[in-house]
Design an enzyme around this catalytic site. Structure first.
Site, PDB file in Angstrom:
ATOM      1  CB  CYS A   2     -31.357 -50.265  16.323  1.00 26.74           C
ATOM      2  SG  CYS A   2     -30.594 -48.660  15.962  1.00 26.74           S
ATOM      3  CG  LEU A  53     -35.323 -45.643  13.055  1.00 26.12           C
ATOM      4  CD1 LEU A  53     -35.864 -45.602  11.628  1.00 26.12           C
ATOM      5  CD2 LEU A  53     -36.483 -45.706  14.048  1.00 26.12           C
ATOM      6  CB  SER A  54     -30.160 -43.428  10.672  1.00 24.21           C
ATOM      7  OG  SER A  54     -29.577 -44.550  10.049  1.00 24.21           O
ATOM      8  CB  ILE A  55     -32.041 -41.572  15.950  1.00 22.96           C
ATOM      9  CG1 ILE A  55     -33.135 -42.623  15.708  1.00 22.96           C
ATOM     10  CG2 ILE A  55     -32.567 -40.392  16.743  1.00 22.96           C
ATOM     11  CD1 ILE A  55     -34.376 -42.099  15.041  1.00 22.96           C
ATOM     12  CB  ILE A  56     -27.818 -39.704  17.288  1.00 18.62           C
ATOM     13  CG1 ILE A  56     -29.020 -39.108  18.029  1.00 18.62           C
ATOM     14  CG2 ILE A  56     -26.545 -38.958  17.656  1.00 18.62           C
ATOM     15  CD1 ILE A  56     -28.934 -39.206  19.539  1.00 18.62           C
ATOM     16  CG  ASN A  77     -33.518 -51.136  20.810  1.00 18.34           C
ATOM     17  OD1 ASN A  77     -33.759 -50.071  20.251  1.00 18.34           O
ATOM     18  ND2 ASN A  77     -34.464 -51.898  21.322  1.00 18.34           N
ATOM     19  N   GLY A  78     -31.692 -48.241  21.675  1.00 16.69           N
ATOM     20  CA  GLY A  78     -32.149 -47.233  22.629  1.00 16.69           C
ATOM     21  C   GLY A  78     -31.493 -45.893  22.415  1.00 16.69           C
ATOM     22  CG  ASP A 102     -26.675 -43.261  21.930  1.00 20.75           C
ATOM     23  OD1 ASP A 102     -26.410 -43.744  20.811  1.00 20.75           O
ATOM     24  OD2 ASP A 102     -27.845 -43.129  22.347  1.00 20.75           O
ATOM     25  N   GLY A 360     -46.281 -39.493  26.721  1.00 18.86           N
ATOM     26  CA  GLY A 360     -46.493 -39.238  28.143  1.00 18.86           C
ATOM     27  C   GLY A 360     -46.551 -40.459  29.028  1.00 18.86           C
TER      28      GLY A 360
END
Length: 613
Positions: A2, A53-56, A77-78, A102, A360
């Site tokens: 976010c 930004l919806s992730i979890i 954010n993270g 989280d 990576g």
């Protein structure tokens, strides 16, 4: 993933201001927004703006988020990869959770442990917490600097802060001005290498730091650092087994998501290893229509072997130059690493299919993958001369004007403090000074920036000194900055499993000969990767992310773009224009390869046009 913005103090139309600040970074969070405004006097007030930004926990993870009694608010954010373990610990202590995300774990963790909650977090993060019981604003940035945190002070002593500097432009007390001291070191490093940014008075919270702000005073503390002093007793093969197990564990931790996860994939070992462990449905690759600037065939072949889809794009010069102003806008500060350009298009390609990607970044710094970490055959032979003689020759050379063999003698001393500034070196210091107008020559010298970092490396090996410098300067200032800004420009969350505290805890104990063995850089990582990857990918030489800027600036069209910028009134303010044009003309004529110097000056002027004109 976010973005947030905020400020302390009372303002007219506070809600309008914070909404505009959040709207400036809507690309970081297009799914929803949220606001928190409290306080009725200058000393006890704060405003938070948030873009998600919806992730979890797609339904329940809205921010700002509040404690049960409403006295503590957070914007974050993270991603925290150990949040479920911390959640269980906090539930056992009596905390009630209303979500399964989280953010709430950090919130209750702060209530239990204070800002020292950062010691327990495994992940990438930047956050701000308002505690109305103490009228204190606290915050932190993750150990490696994966996520950004910027701040500045107003003339009234209030704090403006956020995920991107551009949000500050909407605050009525923010005056965007060029930091006169930033340009000199930038020309050498290719990125903003100081704590103060290119915007005068705007600062980056350093990686692995937390802060408290109360009564107009900020206190910062470093809470974590790399420790190279202890070495493993494992054999080389046992160390490779340990790395392989840890990479699998870290990738597994980094895959947590309620949305689709893919992987960036080049032809190199770092992203190939992550991809082979993750086994996503989709991989993404970009390249150019120049043979030596294209690894997409290797990426496509590995994807076929793994049985996953590979989406690839070849980028044209016109696409790159057309997008370059937008790229520098999203970057916030001038950053002339050419690989930012293909990364922008790679993120755009990936976002058409997924919301999260694994990448990576970090393996080269942690496991020693760069060529500059190794010694070429001539240097290996020279190093057989007794050290006191080599050091004497280096001291002599450092006092003399440049001559053939000058740099070789200095490097031969085995004292990286004398010459190594990280993975980028564009304009040598004397050339940077010669091309700048007097007003902009007053910035810090290279040694002023690297010196305090090297001070912490006493007793370490030459290799570990280089790694430590890169982990503290190059990695957050260049690699991770562009990774965050180019991915978030397209509302894409980028995760980096190598840059993990648990991975680093084991990697920092590896002896130098495990990392560079006389044949390969990051040798033990390649051995570990070879347990999952075919030989051709595990042992392929490093290419980086090459961009054909040398060829571009020899073509009339793109030469013309640079010439127009170098001939402008703005260029005349900062540079000796005749010197700039000489660089450009000599390059076009094929007399010398000046592409990096041209690109670095052109990048600054492009950024300046976005933010200062």
């Amino acid at each position: 993933m976010c973005g947030f913005a905020g400020f302390t103090g009372i303002l007219d139309r506070r809600e309008t201001v914070i909404r505009k600040m959040a709207d400036r970074i809507i690309h970081r969070g297009p799914d929803s927004d949220g606001y928190f405004i409290t306080g009725d006097n200058d000393g006890n007030s704060v405003a938070f703006g948030f873009r998600r930004l919806s992730i979890i926990d797609l339904a329940g993870g809205s921010q700002p988020m509040y404690s049960e009694d409403g006295t503590v608010a957070i914007v974050f954010n993270g991603e925290i990869y150990n949040f479920m373990e911390l959640r269980d610990e906090l539930i056992a202590k009596g905390y009630v959770f209303r979500t399964r995300c989280d953010t709430e774990t950090i919130l209750h963790g702060y209530e239990e442990w204070g800002i020292e909650v950062t010691d327990r977090l495994r992940g990438m993060f930047a956050f701000a917490i308002w505690d109305s019981k103490t009228n204190t604003l606290s915050g932190a940035r993750d150990p490696f600097g994966i996520k950004p945190f910027y701040y500045t002070f107003t003339d009234h002593g209030h704090l403006i802060f956020g995920s991107e500097i551009k949000s500050f432009l909407e605050h009525p007390e923010f005056d965007p001005r060029v930091n006169e001291n930033a340009l000199r070191p930038y020309l050498t490093f290719q990125y903003s290498s100081m704590e103060e940014t290119f915007f005068k008075g705007v600062f980056k919270l350093p990686p692995a730091h937390r802060f408290t702000f109360r009564d107009g005073k900020m206190e910062k503390t470093r809470y974590w650092d790399v420790d190279f002093t202890k070495k493993t007793s494992l054999s080389y093969e046992e160390a490779a087994e340990q790395i392989d197990a840890r990479v699998h564990e870290s990738v597994n931790a980094h895959r947590i998501s309620d949305v689709k996860v893919g992987s960036f994939l080049s032809g190199g070992v770092d992203s190939s290893y992550i991809t082979a462990v993750l086994m996503p449905n989709d991989t993404f690759s970009v390249g150019f229509n120049f043979e030596k600037f294209d690894e997409t065939s290797e990426a496509k072949e590995l994807s076929e072997r793994l049985g996953v889809a590979n989406y690839l794009k070849h980028i044209t010069a016109d696409e790159c130059f057309d997008a370059f102003s937008t790229i520098q806008y999203h970057m916030d500060e001038p950053q002339s690493n050419p690989s930012s350009v293909p990364l922008y298009f790679l993120a755009k390609l990936a976002r058409e299919h997924v919301t999260v990607v694994l990448s990576g970044e970090g393996a080269d710094e942690i496991y020693a993958g760069y060529e500059w970490y190794d010694l070429d055959p001539s240097m290996q032979k020279y190093r057989k001369i007794p050290g006191f003689l080599r050091r004497g020759a280096a001291r002599f050379a450092s006092r003399m004007p440049y001559f053939k063999g000058h740099d070789f003698l200095i490097k031969g001393a085995g004292i990286p403090e004398m010459w190594f500034i990280g993975q980028a070196l564009v304009f040598p210091e004397d050339e940077a000074l010669s091309i700048l107008r007097d007003k902009y020559k007053k910035g810090p010298a290279v040694g002023d920036i690297t010196g305090p970092i090297y001070e912490k490396t006493k007793g370490l090996s030459e290799l570990e000194k280089k790694q430590y410098l890169d982990l503290n300067l190059w990695l957050p200032g260049d690699i991770l900055l562009k990774a965050d800004k180019m991915s978030m420009a397209h509302s894409l969350e980028l995760r980096v499993p190598y840059l993990d505290k648990e991975v680093m805890a084991e990697a920092q104990q590896l002896p130098a000969q495990y990392k560079i063995d006389g044949h390969d850089t990051k040798a033990v990582l390649r051995t570990a990767a070879n347990k999952t990857l075919p030989d051709a990918w595990a042992h392929r030489p490093k290419k980086g992310f090459p961009v054909p800027i040398r060829q571009w600036f020899m073509e009339d069209k793109y030469y013309g773009y640079a010439k127009e910028a170098f001939s402008s009134d703005v260029a005349a303010e900062y540079f000796d224009q005749a010197a700039l044009m000489k660089l450009l003309d000599n390059h076009k004529a094929g007399a010398v390869r000046n592409q990096r110097k041209i690109w670095t000056a052109y990048t600054f002027l492009t950024w300046h046009k976005q933010f200062m004109e």
